[in-house]
Design a protein around this motif. Structure first.
Motif, short mmCIF file in Angstrom:
data_model
loop_
_atom_site.label_atom_id
_atom_site.label_comp_id
_atom_site.label_asym_id
_atom_site.label_seq_id
_atom_site.Cartn_x
_atom_site.Cartn_y
_atom_site.Cartn_z
N LYS A 143 0.43 -1.06 0.36
CA LYS A 143 -0.38 0.01 -0.15
C LYS A 143 1.29 0.92 -0.26
N GLU A 144 1.69 1.45 0.53
CA GLU A 144 2.88 2.57 1.08
C GLU A 144 2.76 2.30 -0.53
N THR A 145 3.77 1.44 -0.97
CA THR A 145 4.53 1.92 -2.15
C THR A 145 3.70 2.00 -3.53
N ALA A 146 2.85 1.67 -3.57
CA ALA A 146 1.37 1.70 -4.16
C ALA A 146 0.77 3.75 -4.29
N GLN A 147 1.01 3.81 -2.87
CA GLN A 147 1.01 5.95 -3.01
C GLN A 147 2.01 6.21 -3.42
N THR A 148 3.36 5.60 -2.77
CA THR A 148 4.96 6.00 -3.88
C THR A 148 4.61 6.06 -4.92
N ALA A 149 4.22 5.13 -6.07
CA ALA A 149 4.85 4.78 -6.81
C ALA A 149 3.20 5.22 -7.67
N ASP A 150 2.24 6.18 -6.94
CA ASP A 150 1.03 7.26 -7.77
C ASP A 150 2.14 8.48 -8.18
N ALA A 151 2.52 9.25 -6.83
CA ALA A 151 3.32 9.79 -7.00
C ALA A 151 3.86 10.39 -7.78
N ASP A 152 4.73 9.00 -8.12
CA ASP A 152 6.67 9.53 -9.06
C ASP A 152 5.51 9.36 -10.20
N ARG A 153 3.61 8.08 -10.93
CA ARG A 153 3.31 8.16 -12.21
C ARG A 153 2.40 9.77 -12.45
N GLN A 154 2.44 11.17 -11.42
CA GLN A 154 2.13 12.36 -11.40
C GLN A 154 3.42 12.46 -12.38
N GLN A 155 4.40 12.29 -11.50
CA GLN A 155 5.66 13.56 -11.74
C GLN A 155 5.92 12.85 -13.13
N HIS A 156 6.10 11.78 -13.62
CA HIS A 156 6.84 11.21 -14.90
C HIS A 156 6.03 12.04 -16.10
N LEU A 157 4.11 12.15 -15.71
CA LEU A 157 3.43 12.68 -16.25
C LEU A 157 3.61 13.92 -16.84
N GLN A 158 4.15 14.74 -15.56
CA GLN A 158 4.19 16.03 -16.09
C GLN A 158 5.51 16.39 -17.15
N ALA A 159 6.29 15.82 -15.95
CA ALA A 159 7.87 15.76 -16.93
C ALA A 159 7.43 15.04 -18.87
N LYS A 160 6.64 14.16 -18.91
CA LYS A 160 6.58 13.85 -20.41
C LYS A 160 5.58 14.89 -20.90
N GLU A 161 4.72 15.81 -19.91
CA GLU A 161 3.97 16.98 -20.98
C GLU A 161 5.33 17.48 -21.08
N ALA A 162 6.13 17.79 -19.95
CA ALA A 162 6.74 18.97 -20.71
C ALA A 162 8.03 18.64 -21.80
N LEU A 163 8.38 17.36 -21.76
CA LEU A 163 8.44 16.98 -23.37
C LEU A 163 8.19 16.55 -25.12
N CYS A 164 6.86 16.64 -24.46
CA CYS A 164 5.67 17.06 -25.55
C CYS A 164 5.77 18.11 -26.33
N ALA A 165 5.74 18.86 -24.93
CA ALA A 165 5.12 20.82 -24.54
C ALA A 165 7.24 21.16 -26.11
N THR A 166 8.51 20.59 -25.27
CA THR A 166 9.51 21.10 -26.06
C THR A 166 9.38 20.98 -27.74
N LEU A 167 9.18 19.66 -27.60
CA LEU A 167 8.68 18.76 -28.87
C LEU A 167 8.38 19.48 -30.34
N ASP A 168 6.71 20.28 -28.95
CA ASP A 168 6.16 21.37 -30.15
C ASP A 168 7.19 22.31 -30.15
N ALA A 169 7.73 23.10 -29.26
CA ALA A 169 8.31 24.31 -29.69
C ALA A 169 9.49 23.97 -30.76
N ALA A 170 9.90 22.91 -30.29
CA ALA A 170 11.34 22.63 -31.47
C ALA A 170 10.64 22.28 -32.63
#
Length: 860
Positions: free
Chosen positions: A613-640
């Motif tokens: 349960k603890e790992t799942a909560q930590t993993a959910d937070a990490d996945r949200q961070q990864h989602l934000q990072a990947k959205e930023a990468l997609c925005a970088t590709l759009d700008a380039a």
């Protein structure tokens, strides 16, 4: 392997040369016909060696001679053909020589084998066969070589007979040595311990050995024995037989002494007299010193026992008499003291002890006699008074016993009072003398009537204990029967219903604990039998429970070892819980062990769930961070997408690297973010490919323009038109301006074309005619390079260059097949072609333009 490239070009000339070099058809056919005839004739003489030899002498064809030579086997014909063909046909000569060598080897082997067989037969007939002779025969046979099976069988038969003789010799020698050893052992036994072996037995053993010696002397292999062996055995036998008479006397003397000593030792020591024994021993036959030693020791021990018995008897008699006098004095003192203290019972006991002693033999003094008479008179007076008092006490005891039935007493208290009355009655019998019969009967009847309720109560308790004992015996019998039917001690563990065994043991233990009271002795025996019967069930059950505990421990270890981050951990945990329930149902453990193990297993499972349960909560937070990072990468590709070529390349490379390093995102957004990323990546990649294609096209256009500019300068050099100095300078400046106006090429192409352009400008300025000649000379080289590039790119060449193209293709293939040679790329070839100073004609220039256009199309 490349002849197919030249079929069209060299067809006629090769055919003419082949026709000139080919022999005439008539002569070839005749030669082949003669050769075939010779081979046929060689086959026809296969069964006739003489005809085959004659054929070999007159045949001209080597194959036919060799074929006929295989038919020759006899030695004379082999020698004849070898002599003739030694210098004419080496193959036939070698074949004849090999067969002659084989025949000579066979003859030598047969001769050596015959000699070995003769020697073996001689050794068979030899009276005295030696081992070294057989060994020499074996070595000679090994060097004889290959022999025929019949000869080998003959030698093996004779050799087996020799082996049998050697084995018989060895057995005979061992038997004679054994006889000698038995003679030596028999003589030693008879000399060292004659008492252990009677003369009759020695004579029988000697007779048997004598028969064996006679048999060995008459054996066929007796001459082969060592010369000293049989005579030594015979001499020892005769010498030992001569000593038999002295051995018989010695044995008789030993037997007489043994019989006498055995008889004396069997008689009690008190009945023996030492002097009589000594005289009787002197009358026995004499013994050797060695034989007399054990008998002397036994006789000395017997005389010592007689002396000790006599001395002990004297001491005991003296001590007993002294002790008796002292005992009488002590008893008399105790008697007087007891009378003074009024202890009538103690006084009576001491008087009884004095009457048991033979006082006449002790001869008491007058004072002791007077004291004893006075004490006994006083004892008699006191006993009269005690008897009167005892009767009064007995009447009181009788009255008390008769009053007991009317008293409201408990059963145990009633039994205690009756017992106390009876004990007091017995004590009166000791102190006041026995009571009258009538009075005793009255007292006994009163006690029995008073004790009747207690007796009934105790009888009921005894009946209950008996019933409980029967129940206990029934339980024990049932346990034994169950142990026999369950076969848990004999059957395999898998075939026993351990759950039923455990339940039965628990149920039976509770039933045994609920048993009522049983007699102490019977209870002890029943407990022992129950424990023994239960061991047949409890010990195998305990062993299985130990195994089951180990299995539960393993399940706990597996639960502890589960990784909470593994997706399959929940399924594995459910499987472990199911296995635990199955194990618990199949074989229950002791309650404490079961609860302790279950608590540990439950804690391990809870720890996995909590960690997951603890790992799942930590993993959910990490996945949200990864989602934000990947959205930023997609925005970088759009700008380039609207940046420069280098910026797009850098953005594409860094974004891919960062995307691969970024962890997973929530599953709900996984497809969306992946689709956005792929779309942005596709747009940027298309823009990048378009930019690269445009840059490549611009490069090749600039290459073409610079190449055209170089050609224009080289044409002016070849034309050699006279111009003024001012015009020449202006022309050079104009050409330089045109060159600078064109875009820069890649370093490789820019370097070679700039060198070519500068060389052409310099030659134009100086009107260098040698450079003009060089331009004319390099035209063929340029044409060769263009043809080479056309082959590499698969572009068609003019039809008139088909032959040269084929030859160059062969060279290209051969060059590519050579090991260790690095192939030259198209760019290197094109750079070499562009840097070559040569003035092409119109056709060659168009071919060059077509090559550049083709390379441009392949790269864009």
């Amino acid at each position: 392997m490349f002849n197919f490239f030249f079929k069209r070009s060299v067809g006629n000339s090769s055919a003419e040369q082949a026709a000139d070099q080919t022999p005439q058809p008539d002569s070839r056919a005749a030669s082949a016909q003669a050769r075939q005839a010779a081979l046929t004739q060689a086959e026809s003489v296969a069964g006739d060696e003489a005809a085959a030899a004659d054929f070999i002498m007159q045949c001209e064809f080597a194959d036919a001679r060799l074929k006929a030579a295989h038919c020759i086997r006899s030695k004379p014909l082999l020698e004849r053909v070898l002599q003739t063909m030694r210098n004419a046909d080496r193959r036939v000569a070698r074949l004849m020589q090999r067969r002659l060598d084989a025949i000579l080897q066979q003859e030598a082997a047969a001769e050596n084998a015959g000699k070995c067989i003769e020697e073996a037969q001689r050794l068979v007939d030899e009276p005295q066969l030696m081992l070294n002779q057989v060994a020499d025969l074996d070595r000679a046979w090994q060097t004889a070589g290959d022999v025929s099976p019949s000869v080998r069988n003959m030698f093996d038969d004779i050799r087996s007979r020799l082996r049998e003789r050697l084995e018989a010799q060895a057995a005979l020698q061992r038997a004679v040595i054994d006889v000698r050893a038995r003679l030596q052992q028999l003589a030693k036994s008879a000399a060292d311990a004659p008492a252990l072996m009677p003369p009759e037995q020695i004579v029988q053993a000697l007779d048997r050995l004598e028969q064996q010696i006679a048999q060995h002397c008459a054996a066929p292999e007796a001459p082969s024995l060592p010369q000293h062996l049989l005579p030594e055995c015979i001499a020892r036998h005769n010498s030992f037989r001569q000593t038999l008479a002295s051995l018989e006397k010695r044995h008789a003397a030993i037997a007489a002494h043994e019989e006498a000593l055995a008889g004396w030792e069997s008689v009690p020591v008190a009945d023996l007299k030492e002097d009589a024994l000594k005289h009787a021993r002197l009358a026995l036959p004499g013994l050797h010193d060695d034989d007399a030693t054990p008998f002397n020791a036994r006789f000395d021990a017997l005389t010592d026992r007689i002396g000790r018995s006599r001395r002990i008897k004297e001491v005991v008699t003296r001590d007993v008499r002294q002790d008796s006098r002292q005992h009488v004095a002590d008893a008399l003192d105790l008697l007087e003291k007891a009378l003074d203290n009024g202890a009538l019972q103690i006084a009576a006991e001491q008087d009884k002890a004095l009457r048991a002693i033979d006082l006449k033999s002790l001869r008491l003094s007058d004072a002791q006699t007077a004291r004893l008479a006075k004490a006994r008179g006083e004892l008699s007076r006191l006993q009269g008074w005690a008897k009167w008092g005892g009767n009064i006490s007995r009447e009181e005891l009788l009255k008390a016993a008769q009053e007991l039935p009317g008293q409201p007493l408990a059963v145990l208290e009633l039994a205690k009072k009756v017992g106390s009355l009876r004990e007091r009655w017995k004590s009166l019998d000791v102190s006041a003398g026995p009571a009258g019969k009538e009075l005793w009967e009255q007292f006994d009847a009163a006690c029995t009537a008073a004790y009747a309720p207690a007796a009934a109560h105790f009888k009921a308790l005894a009946d209950e204990r008996q019933k409980n004992l029967e129940k206990a015996n029934a339980i024990i019998a049932d346990v034994r029967q169950f142990a026999g039917t369950s076969q848990c001690a004999d059957a395999e563990a898998a075939a026993v219903d351990w759950k039923a065994v455990a339940a039965y043991c628990a149920r039976t233990a509770q039933l045994w604990q609920r048993l009522g009271p049983i007699g102490r002795r019977e209870k002890k025996l029943a407990d022992g039998e129950f424990a023994s019967a239960m061991r047949a069930l409890s010990e195998p059950l305990a062993a299985q429970q130990e195994i089951e505990m180990a299995r539960r421990e393993k399940l706990i270890a597996e639960a502890i070892g589960l990784s909470p981050t593994d997706r399959k951990s929940l399924d594995a945990l459910r499987t472990l819980q199911e296995r635990w329930q199955e194990r618990a149902k199949s074989l229950p453990l002791e309650r404490n062990d079961e609860q302790a193990l279950w608590q540990r297993f439950r804690n391990a499972c809870d720890a996995v769930f909590a960690k997951r349960k603890e790992t799942a909560q930590t993993a959910d937070a990490d996945r949200q961070q990864h989602l934000q990072a990947k959205e930023a990468l997609c925005a970088t590709l759009d700008a380039a997408a609207n940046a420069s070529l280098d910026a797009m390349q850098k953005a594409l490379r860094e974004t891919k690297e960062a995307w691969s390093k970024t962890g997973p995102v929530p599953r709900a957004a996984e497809r969306r973010i992946e689709a956005r990323y792929q779309a942005a990546l596709a747009v940027l990649q298309k823009r990048l490919d378009d930019a690269r294609s445009s840059a490549t096209a611009a490069q090749f256009n600039a290459l073409h323009d610079k190449l055209v500019l170089c050609r224009s300068v080289e044409e002016k050099i070849v034309k050699n038109q006279p111009v003024e100095q001012t015009e020449s300078t202006q022309l050079q400046a104009s050409l330089q301006a045109d060159w600078q106006a064109l875009p820069a090429l890649s370093p490789e192409f820019e370097r070679v074309l700039l060198a070519r352009f500068d060389a052409a400008i310099a030659a134009l300025a100086s009107a260098d005619r040698q450079y003009a000649s060089l331009l004319e000379q390099n035209r063929d080289v340029l044409a060769h390079e263009v043809l080479h590039l056309e082959i590499l790119m698969g572009i068609d060449s003019p039809p008139e260059l088909s032959r040269e193209r084929l030859q160059l293709q062969v060279e290209v293939l051969q060059s590519s097949l050579k090991a260790g040679q690095k192939p030259v790329t198209q760019d290197v070839r094109l750079a070499r072609l562009c840097g070559l100073p040569a003035l092409p004609d119109q056709q060659l220039a168009s071919r060059i333009d077509r090559l550049i256009a083709g390379i441009k199309n392949t790269k864009t």
